[in-house]
Design a protein around this motif. Structure first.
Motif, PDB file in Angstrom:
ATOM      1  N   GLY A 163       1.004  -1.294  -0.174  1.00 65.68           N
ATOM      2  CA  GLY A 163       0.193  -0.768  -0.060  1.00 65.68           C
ATOM      3  C   GLY A 163       0.839   0.963  -0.251  1.00 65.68           C
ATOM      4  O   GLY A 163       0.362   2.510  -0.912  1.00 65.68           O
ATOM      5  N   LEU A 164       2.262   0.961   0.927  1.00 70.77           N
ATOM      6  CA  LEU A 164       2.701   2.535   0.942  1.00 70.77           C
ATOM      7  C   LEU A 164       3.218   3.081  -0.689  1.00 70.77           C
ATOM      8  O   LEU A 164       3.172   3.724  -1.344  1.00 70.77           O
ATOM      9  CB  LEU A 164       4.145   1.799   2.319  1.00 70.77           C
ATOM     10  N   ALA A 165       3.971   1.918  -0.991  1.00 70.38           N
ATOM     11  CA  ALA A 165       4.555   1.341  -2.364  1.00 70.38           C
ATOM     12  C   ALA A 165       4.101   1.904  -3.442  1.00 70.38           C
ATOM     13  O   ALA A 165       4.610   2.911  -4.246  1.00 70.38           O
ATOM     14  CB  ALA A 165       5.163   0.129  -3.010  1.00 70.38           C
ATOM     15  N   CYS A 166       2.164   2.227  -3.108  1.00 69.14           N
ATOM     16  CA  CYS A 166       1.751   3.096  -4.484  1.00 69.14           C
ATOM     17  C   CYS A 166       1.360   3.849  -4.483  1.00 69.14           C
ATOM     18  O   CYS A 166       1.465   4.886  -4.946  1.00 69.14           O
ATOM     19  CB  CYS A 166      -0.048   2.052  -3.681  1.00 69.14           C
ATOM     20  N   LEU A 167       1.146   4.354  -2.767  1.00 74.50           N
ATOM     21  CA  LEU A 167       1.196   5.888  -2.551  1.00 74.50           C
ATOM     22  C   LEU A 167       2.299   6.622  -3.118  1.00 74.50           C
ATOM     23  O   LEU A 167       2.397   7.550  -3.493  1.00 74.50           O
ATOM     24  CB  LEU A 167       0.525   6.064  -1.679  1.00 74.50           C
ATOM     25  N   ASP A 168       3.642   6.076  -2.299  1.00 77.81           N
ATOM     26  CA  ASP A 168       4.734   6.391  -2.919  1.00 77.81           C
ATOM     27  C   ASP A 168       5.268   6.928  -3.998  1.00 77.81           C
ATOM     28  O   ASP A 168       5.695   7.674  -4.212  1.00 77.81           O
ATOM     29  CB  ASP A 168       6.058   5.551  -2.292  1.00 77.81           C
ATOM     30  N   ARG A 169       4.749   6.143  -5.119  1.00 79.46           N
ATOM     31  CA  ARG A 169       5.179   5.796  -6.092  1.00 79.46           C
ATOM     32  C   ARG A 169       3.654   7.333  -6.892  1.00 79.46           C
ATOM     33  O   ARG A 169       4.237   7.689  -8.028  1.00 79.46           O
ATOM     34  CB  ARG A 169       4.367   4.933  -7.319  1.00 79.46           C
ATOM     35  N   CYS A 170       2.883   7.884  -5.769  1.00 72.64           N
ATOM     36  CA  CYS A 170       2.323   8.961  -6.672  1.00 72.64           C
ATOM     37  C   CYS A 170       2.120  10.112  -6.037  1.00 72.64           C
ATOM     38  O   CYS A 170       2.014  11.021  -7.090  1.00 72.64           O
ATOM     39  CB  CYS A 170       0.580   8.186  -6.476  1.00 72.64           C
ATOM     40  N   LEU A 171       3.092   9.824  -5.430  1.00 72.49           N
ATOM     41  CA  LEU A 171       3.380  11.091  -4.406  1.00 72.49           C
ATOM     42  C   LEU A 171       3.742  12.288  -4.955  1.00 72.49           C
ATOM     43  O   LEU A 171       3.695  13.186  -4.664  1.00 72.49           O
ATOM     44  CB  LEU A 171       4.534  10.817  -3.205  1.00 72.49           C
ATOM     45  N   PRO A 172       4.267  12.234  -6.188  1.00 74.92           N
ATOM     46  CA  PRO A 172       4.741  13.374  -7.575  1.00 74.92           C
ATOM     47  C   PRO A 172       3.166  14.474  -7.472  1.00 74.92           C
ATOM     48  O   PRO A 172       3.516  15.632  -8.133  1.00 74.92           O
ATOM     49  CB  PRO A 172       5.519  12.898  -8.261  1.00 74.92           C
ATOM     50  N   MET A 173       2.694  13.769  -7.545  1.00 75.43           N
ATOM     51  CA  MET A 173       1.025  14.598  -8.125  1.00 75.43           C
ATOM     52  C   MET A 173       0.819  15.339  -6.410  1.00 75.43           C
ATOM     53  O   MET A 173       0.206  16.516  -6.932  1.00 75.43           O
ATOM     54  CB  MET A 173      -0.216  13.531  -8.268  1.00 75.43           C
ATOM     55  N   LEU A 174       1.800  15.263  -5.309  1.00 74.85           N
ATOM     56  CA  LEU A 174       1.516  15.689  -4.619  1.00 74.85           C
ATOM     57  C   LEU A 174       1.838  16.690  -3.486  1.00 74.85           C
ATOM     58  O   LEU A 174       2.238  17.884  -3.204  1.00 74.85           O
ATOM     59  CB  LEU A 174       0.969  14.422  -3.131  1.00 74.85           C
ATOM     60  N   ARG A 194       4.536  -3.315 -11.503  1.00 74.28           N
ATOM     61  CA  ARG A 194       5.637  -2.901 -10.044  1.00 74.28           C
ATOM     62  C   ARG A 194       5.216  -3.276  -9.587  1.00 74.28           C
ATOM     63  O   ARG A 194       5.512  -4.116  -8.288  1.00 74.28           O
ATOM     64  CB  ARG A 194       5.761  -1.312 -10.522  1.00 74.28           C
ATOM     65  N   GLN A 195       3.803  -2.944  -9.295  1.00 73.80           N
ATOM     66  CA  GLN A 195       2.659  -3.801  -8.424  1.00 73.80           C
ATOM     67  C   GLN A 195       2.988  -5.296  -7.636  1.00 73.80           C
ATOM     68  O   GLN A 195       3.971  -6.127  -6.742  1.00 73.80           O
ATOM     69  CB  GLN A 195       1.158  -3.116  -8.397  1.00 73.80           C
ATOM     70  N   ILE A 196       3.254  -5.864  -9.073  1.00 68.80           N
ATOM     71  CA  ILE A 196       2.574  -7.254  -8.741  1.00 68.80           C
ATOM     72  C   ILE A 196       4.381  -7.773  -8.143  1.00 68.80           C
ATOM     73  O   ILE A 196       5.109  -9.090  -7.303  1.00 68.80           O
ATOM     74  CB  ILE A 196       3.071  -8.349  -9.904  1.00 68.80           C
ATOM     75  N   GLN A 197       5.744  -7.039  -8.883  1.00 68.24           N
ATOM     76  CA  GLN A 197       6.561  -7.384  -8.780  1.00 68.24           C
ATOM     77  C   GLN A 197       7.226  -6.505  -6.963  1.00 68.24           C
ATOM     78  O   GLN A 197       7.874  -8.001  -6.612  1.00 68.24           O
ATOM     79  CB  GLN A 197       7.369  -6.389  -9.700  1.00 68.24           C
ATOM     80  N   ILE A 198       6.582  -6.031  -6.737  1.00 66.73           N
ATOM     81  CA  ILE A 198       6.758  -6.094  -5.378  1.00 66.73           C
ATOM     82  C   ILE A 198       6.321  -7.073  -4.728  1.00 66.73           C
ATOM     83  O   ILE A 198       7.089  -6.999  -3.503  1.00 66.73           O
ATOM     84  CB  ILE A 198       6.507  -3.993  -4.848  1.00 66.73           C
ATOM     85  N   ALA A 215      11.956  -3.058  -3.180  1.00 73.31           N
ATOM     86  CA  ALA A 215      10.561  -2.701  -3.214  1.00 73.31           C
ATOM     87  C   ALA A 215      10.881  -1.211  -3.094  1.00 73.31           C
ATOM     88  O   ALA A 215      10.655  -0.465  -4.745  1.00 73.31           O
ATOM     89  CB  ALA A 215      10.395  -3.063  -2.422  1.00 73.31           C
ATOM     90  N   MET A 216      12.046  -0.428  -2.501  1.00 74.18           N
ATOM     91  CA  MET A 216      11.903   1.337  -2.798  1.00 74.18           C
ATOM     92  C   MET A 216      12.309   1.559  -4.374  1.00 74.18           C
ATOM     93  O   MET A 216      12.306   2.408  -4.736  1.00 74.18           O
ATOM     94  CB  MET A 216      12.747   1.341  -1.390  1.00 74.18           C
ATOM     95  N   VAL A 224      10.094   1.577  -6.418  1.00 82.39           N
ATOM     96  CA  VAL A 224       9.055   2.771  -6.383  1.00 82.39           C
ATOM     97  C   VAL A 224       9.906   3.655  -6.576  1.00 82.39           C
ATOM     98  O   VAL A 224       9.396   4.498  -7.634  1.00 82.39           O
ATOM     99  CB  VAL A 224       9.307   2.745  -4.630  1.00 82.39           C
ATOM    100  N   THR A 225      11.041   3.785  -6.470  1.00 83.94           N
ATOM    101  CA  THR A 225      12.033   5.217  -7.077  1.00 83.94           C
ATOM    102  C   THR A 225      11.003   5.202  -8.752  1.00 83.94           C
ATOM    103  O   THR A 225      11.047   5.888  -8.789  1.00 83.94           O
ATOM    104  CB  THR A 225      13.362   5.041  -6.708  1.00 83.94           C
ATOM    105  N   GLU A 226      12.451   3.869  -9.197  1.00 83.67           N
ATOM    106  CA  GLU A 226      11.634   3.755 -10.918  1.00 83.67           C
ATOM    107  C   GLU A 226      10.292   4.163 -11.011  1.00 83.67           C
ATOM    108  O   GLU A 226       9.924   5.195 -11.878  1.00 83.67           O
ATOM    109  CB  GLU A 226      12.094   2.746 -11.194  1.00 83.67           C
ATOM    110  N   GLY A 227       8.941   3.666 -10.651  1.00 82.06           N
ATOM    111  CA  GLY A 227       7.943   4.355 -10.661  1.00 82.06           C
ATOM    112  C   GLY A 227       7.324   5.991 -10.384  1.00 82.06           C
ATOM    113  O   GLY A 227       7.077   6.210 -11.057  1.00 82.06           O
ATOM    114  N   ARG A 228       8.306   6.647  -9.330  1.00 79.31           N
ATOM    115  CA  ARG A 228       7.646   8.053  -8.646  1.00 79.31           C
ATOM    116  C   ARG A 228       8.743   8.821  -9.976  1.00 79.31           C
ATOM    117  O   ARG A 228       8.119   9.308 -10.701  1.00 79.31           O
ATOM    118  CB  ARG A 228       9.593   8.438  -7.796  1.00 79.31           C
ATOM    119  N   ARG A 229       9.334   8.819 -10.778  1.00 80.60           N
ATOM    120  CA  ARG A 229      10.534   8.370 -12.003  1.00 80.60           C
ATOM    121  C   ARG A 229       9.274   8.827 -13.580  1.00 80.60           C
ATOM    122  O   ARG A 229       9.692   9.675 -14.221  1.00 80.60           O
ATOM    123  CB  ARG A 229      11.576   7.714 -12.679  1.00 80.60           C
ATOM    124  N   VAL A 230       8.729   7.675 -13.601  1.00 76.78           N
ATOM    125  CA  VAL A 230       7.847   7.585 -14.843  1.00 76.78           C
ATOM    126  C   VAL A 230       6.409   8.485 -14.120  1.00 76.78           C
ATOM    127  O   VAL A 230       5.967   9.304 -15.536  1.00 76.78           O
ATOM    128  CB  VAL A 230       7.342   5.913 -14.756  1.00 76.78           C
TER     129      VAL A 230
END
Length: 171
Positions: free
Chosen positions: A22-33, A128-132, A148-149, A152-158
């Motif tokens: 759950g945290l990983a999903c939100l962390d990847r979406c954090l650039p919106m916030l 990414r969710q499945i891999q984590i 996992a982190m 997450v970093t890769e997902g944030r960049r995307v």
């Protein structure tokens, strides 16, 4: 070997994997916030510790995010962080992880230029969710969380790149 679905992986996960998922999903979406990415770091270290200190670290992260001004598009991310269960219990953590997964997929779907569930942003986020979850289910301790982190970093960049493309297109 057939890969399990996201739903099956969440159902098989323990508290640590659910909280991290759950945290990983939100962390990847954090650039919106927020531009500051370390705001959730205390929660990541709290996951390694397990139940001890989770509620306190969660309260600290919520307070830090409450002080950030955000536009309407980021409101769902803030709400999901606010909805994180303070209890380190499988049922509530599984519900939260499932909701975070759905939100992350929705955010990526909305930003995907090709649209729909088949676009590259959505497919990458789902992968990414499945891999984590697979990493967390197969690896105990800090090594799994570090891997996992990295995802997450890769997902944030995307996501940052997608947000940048969107901003350029709207200019």
């Amino acid at each position: 070997m057939t890969s399990k679905s996201l739903k099956e992986l969440i159902a098989a996960a323990d508290e640590r994997a659910l909280a991290a998922s759950g945290l990983a999903c939100l962390d990847r979406c954090l650039p919106m916030l927020v531009d500051e990415m370390d705001v959730l770091r205390p929660l990541w270290s709290g996951i390694a510790a397990g139940e001890d200190g989770w509620a306190e670290r969660l309260a600290t992260a919520r307070a830090a995010l409450d002080s950030v001004r955000a536009d309407e598009a980021a409101a769902p991310v803030r709400r999901m962080i606010g909805a994180a269960p303070s209890e380190w219990v499988t049922g509530p953590l599984a519900e939260w992880a499932t909701a975070c997964s759905a939100l992350a997929l929705e955010v990526h779907r909305d930003l995907d230029p090709s649209g729909g569930d088949e676009g590259p942003l959505v497919a990458g986020e789902q992968r990414r969710q499945i891999q984590i979850l697979e990493i967390l289910l197969a690896t105990e301790g800090g090594a799994g969380l570090r891997r996992a982190m990295d995802l997450v970093t890769e997902g944030r960049r995307v996501l940052r790149a997608a947000l940048s493309r969107r901003a350029r297109a709207q200019s």
